[in-house]
Enzyme design. Structure first.
Site, short mmCIF file in Angstrom:
data_model
loop_
_atom_site.label_atom_id
_atom_site.label_comp_id
_atom_site.label_asym_id
_atom_site.label_seq_id
_atom_site.Cartn_x
_atom_site.Cartn_y
_atom_site.Cartn_z
CG ASN A 61 -54.86 -54.55 21.10
OD1 ASN A 61 -54.28 -54.27 20.03
ND2 ASN A 61 -55.75 -55.51 21.19
CE LYS A 107 -60.38 -53.38 20.99
NZ LYS A 107 -60.21 -54.68 20.41
NE ARG A 122 -53.17 -58.33 19.36
CZ ARG A 122 -54.08 -58.23 18.42
NH1 ARG A 122 -54.83 -57.16 18.35
NH2 ARG A 122 -54.26 -59.20 17.56
CG HIS A 135 -56.39 -65.62 17.23
ND1 HIS A 135 -57.17 -66.29 16.31
CD2 HIS A 135 -56.88 -64.36 17.29
CE1 HIS A 135 -58.07 -65.46 15.80
NE2 HIS A 135 -57.92 -64.28 16.38
CG HIS A 177 -59.28 -67.40 19.48
ND1 HIS A 177 -58.80 -66.73 20.60
CD2 HIS A 177 -59.88 -66.46 18.73
CE1 HIS A 177 -59.12 -65.46 20.52
NE2 HIS A 177 -59.76 -65.26 19.38
N GLY A 215 -63.92 -66.38 17.31
CA GLY A 215 -64.46 -65.03 17.50
C GLY A 215 -64.75 -64.47 16.13
NE ARG A 251 -59.53 -61.53 8.94
CZ ARG A 251 -59.16 -61.61 10.22
NH1 ARG A 251 -59.02 -62.79 10.80
NH2 ARG A 251 -58.90 -60.52 10.90
NE ARG A 279 -74.03 -61.24 19.88
CZ ARG A 279 -73.26 -60.42 20.58
NH1 ARG A 279 -73.49 -60.22 21.86
NH2 ARG A 279 -72.26 -59.77 20.02
N GLY A 290 -65.36 -65.03 21.72
CA GLY A 290 -66.78 -64.66 21.71
C GLY A 290 -67.74 -65.80 21.39
CB ILE A 291 -68.19 -67.89 18.37
CG1 ILE A 291 -68.53 -66.66 17.53
CG2 ILE A 291 -69.02 -69.09 17.94
CD1 ILE A 291 -67.96 -66.69 16.13
N GLY A 292 -66.87 -69.17 20.88
CA GLY A 292 -66.50 -70.37 21.63
C GLY A 292 -66.99 -70.32 23.07
CD GLU A 328 -56.45 -62.22 22.52
OE1 GLU A 328 -57.63 -61.87 22.45
OE2 GLU A 328 -55.72 -62.33 21.53
P1 ADP Z 1 -63.17 -60.41 18.08
O1 ADP Z 1 -62.43 -61.38 17.21
O2 ADP Z 1 -63.58 -59.16 17.36
O3 ADP Z 1 -62.52 -60.18 19.43
P2 ADP Z 1 -65.20 -61.80 19.63
O4 ADP Z 1 -64.29 -62.79 20.25
O5 ADP Z 1 -65.83 -60.77 20.48
O6 ADP Z 1 -64.56 -61.13 18.36
O7 ADP Z 1 -66.36 -62.63 18.91
C1 ADP Z 1 -67.42 -62.04 18.23
C2 ADP Z 1 -68.49 -63.11 18.05
O8 ADP Z 1 -68.79 -63.65 19.34
C3 ADP Z 1 -69.81 -62.62 17.47
O9 ADP Z 1 -70.17 -63.42 16.35
C4 ADP Z 1 -70.83 -62.82 18.57
O10 ADP Z 1 -71.98 -63.47 18.08
C5 ADP Z 1 -70.17 -63.70 19.59
N1 ADP Z 1 -70.40 -63.17 20.95
C6 ADP Z 1 -69.60 -62.30 21.62
N2 ADP Z 1 -70.13 -62.03 22.85
C7 ADP Z 1 -71.27 -62.73 22.94
C8 ADP Z 1 -72.26 -62.89 23.95
N3 ADP Z 1 -72.18 -62.25 25.12
N4 ADP Z 1 -73.30 -63.73 23.68
C9 ADP Z 1 -73.37 -64.38 22.51
N5 ADP Z 1 -72.48 -64.28 21.53
C10 ADP Z 1 -71.44 -63.47 21.73
#
Ligand code: ADP
Length: 395
Positions: A7, A14, A90, A179, A207, A209, A240, A284, A330-332, A383
């Protein structure tokens, strides 16, 4: 079969080496600051992480360091490069040319180049990664897996904008969606989990993040998605803005006495929950600030959940119903408060959340009660694994 998943970003790369039978990650890592100075972080499975500051003037040298790390006698994971059977790349934008993954040929490279102007920050970097790998592993088959491909099944009524039709024909202005690899991976799994592989199904994938999008998936195919011509559209994201009245762009350019480029940069990098809260783009930090009484952080969280719920509502309407909803990224996957806040809007769909299940994080789990009319799941996305699977399938 060992698949090397790449990627490539403008200054980063990555990678993961995945064994396709076991689907285990043999090694993964990251090259950063390519073209500036260079740092390689390499993590072989079951061994200590290795960090090396090495000069990486370009992506070819970065790929070359990664291949050395993979074959190193101390922290390597394979004897030599002959153990890499395929490479999966990717690629962000496949325009209307690619509705699925493809094996990379000269013609494919040319077609990806033709999509460059649709993703000027991403596609050229992806192509540099492809040519670096082809130079160092000329005999190894390679696949391109596109972020946009999954959404090519959207009907015209979903992807056209209300603009003069000539702009679609002449400039390819339409909704593409992003995505796609994640939405495809998670929706496939969700359809399996609800036992509807061979039946009609209506699912919605959230999705969430740093970049976030919601997709309506009918019978396994994307029928609408919240990101548009670029990933700026749709949900409010980390930095964004998501959808706004386009007239704001000109108004803001006048007020700030700045260029359109500057305004777009504000919408991409200084807006979203970070811009609203003034605290952070990371949920967080927002949770913590909100618990400490920061009202703008609380407002940002409210706005985020509200917008996600609105898209779910829109897509339930588009499909005339929804069987199941999945949260991912990440958030989901990790933020139970966001999931709860979104689901609080979904009483009309008969959604009932099991609070104990919802309190879990980072694992595949059904978070709705047995009696919930619409099932709700958390499904971790992957992914890289999806790219490896696509690559193997093409071979
Ligand atoms: P990207 O789009 O950069 O891949 P991510 O899918 O990692 O982003 O999402 C980033 C978000 O996910 C951040 O706002 C963070 O708060 C949340 N997040 C990611 N990992 C964790 C975790 N282990 N615990 C709590 N929140 C997380």
């Amino acid at each position: 079969m060992n698949v090397f998943v790449v990627n490539c970003g403008s200054s980063s790369l990555k990678y993961q080496l995945i064994h396709s039978d076991t689907e285990k990650v043999i090694a993964k890592g990251l090259c950063e600051r390519i073209g500036i100075d260079g740092r390689l972080t390499h993590k072989p499975a079951g061994k200590e992480e290795v960090v090396r500051e090495v000069s990486m003037p370009d992506h070819k040298s970065a790929v070359s360091f990664v291949l050395e790390a993979l074959t190193d006698k101390d922290f390597g994971v394979i004897k030599d490069l002959s153990e890499i059977d395929a490479v999966g790349h990717r690629v962000v934008h496949g325009g209307e040319k690619f509705a699925g993954s493809v094996l990379i040929t000269e013609e494919v490279i040319q077609a990806i180049e033709e999509c460059n102007e649709l993703a000027p920050l991403h596609n050229p970097a992806n192509l540099i990664g492809i040519s670096a790998c082809r130079a160092l592993m000329p005999k190894v088959p390679m696949a391109a897996v596109f972020d946009t491909a999954f959404h090519q099944t959207m009907p015209k009524k979903a992807y056209l904008y209300g603009l003069p039709y000539a702009y679609y024909e002449d400039y390819k202005i339409r909704k593409y969606g992003f995505h796609g690899t994640s939405h495809s991976f998670v929706s496939k799994r969700l359809i399996e989990l609800i036992g509807k592989e061979n039946q009609e199904s209506k699912t919605i994938i959230c999705h969430l993040g740093n970049g976030s999008s919601v997709t309506a998936v009918r019978d396994g195919e994307s029928v609408d998605t919240s990101m548009g011509f670029t990933p700026l559209d749709g949900l409010i994201m980390g930095t964004r803005s998501g959808s706004i009245d386009p007239a704001v762009v000109e108004y803001l350019a006048n007020k700030l006495n700045c260029s359109l480029d500057d305004v777009i940069n504000i919408l991409n990098k200084k807006s979203g929950v970070e811009g609203i809260s003034g605290v952070s783009s990371d949920f967080r930090d927002l949770d913590k600030a909100s618990m400490d009484g920061n009202e703008r952080a609380a407002a940002a969280l409210d706005m985020f959940a509200y917008r996600v719920a609105q898209f779910i509502g829109a897509y339930a309407a588009s499909m005339n119903g929804v069987d199941a909803i999945a949260f991912t990224a990440g958030i989901g996957e990790n933020n139970f408060k966001v999931r709860q806040a979104v689901c609080n809007y979904l009483g009309y769909l008969g959604v009932e959340i099991d609070e104990t299940a919802n309190a879990r994080r980072g694992e595949e789990i059904r978070i709705s009660t047995d009696g919930s009319k619409t099932a709700v799941y958390v499904i971790p996305t992957n992914e890289e694994l999806a790219i490896a699977r696509e690559t193997v399938a093409l071979l």
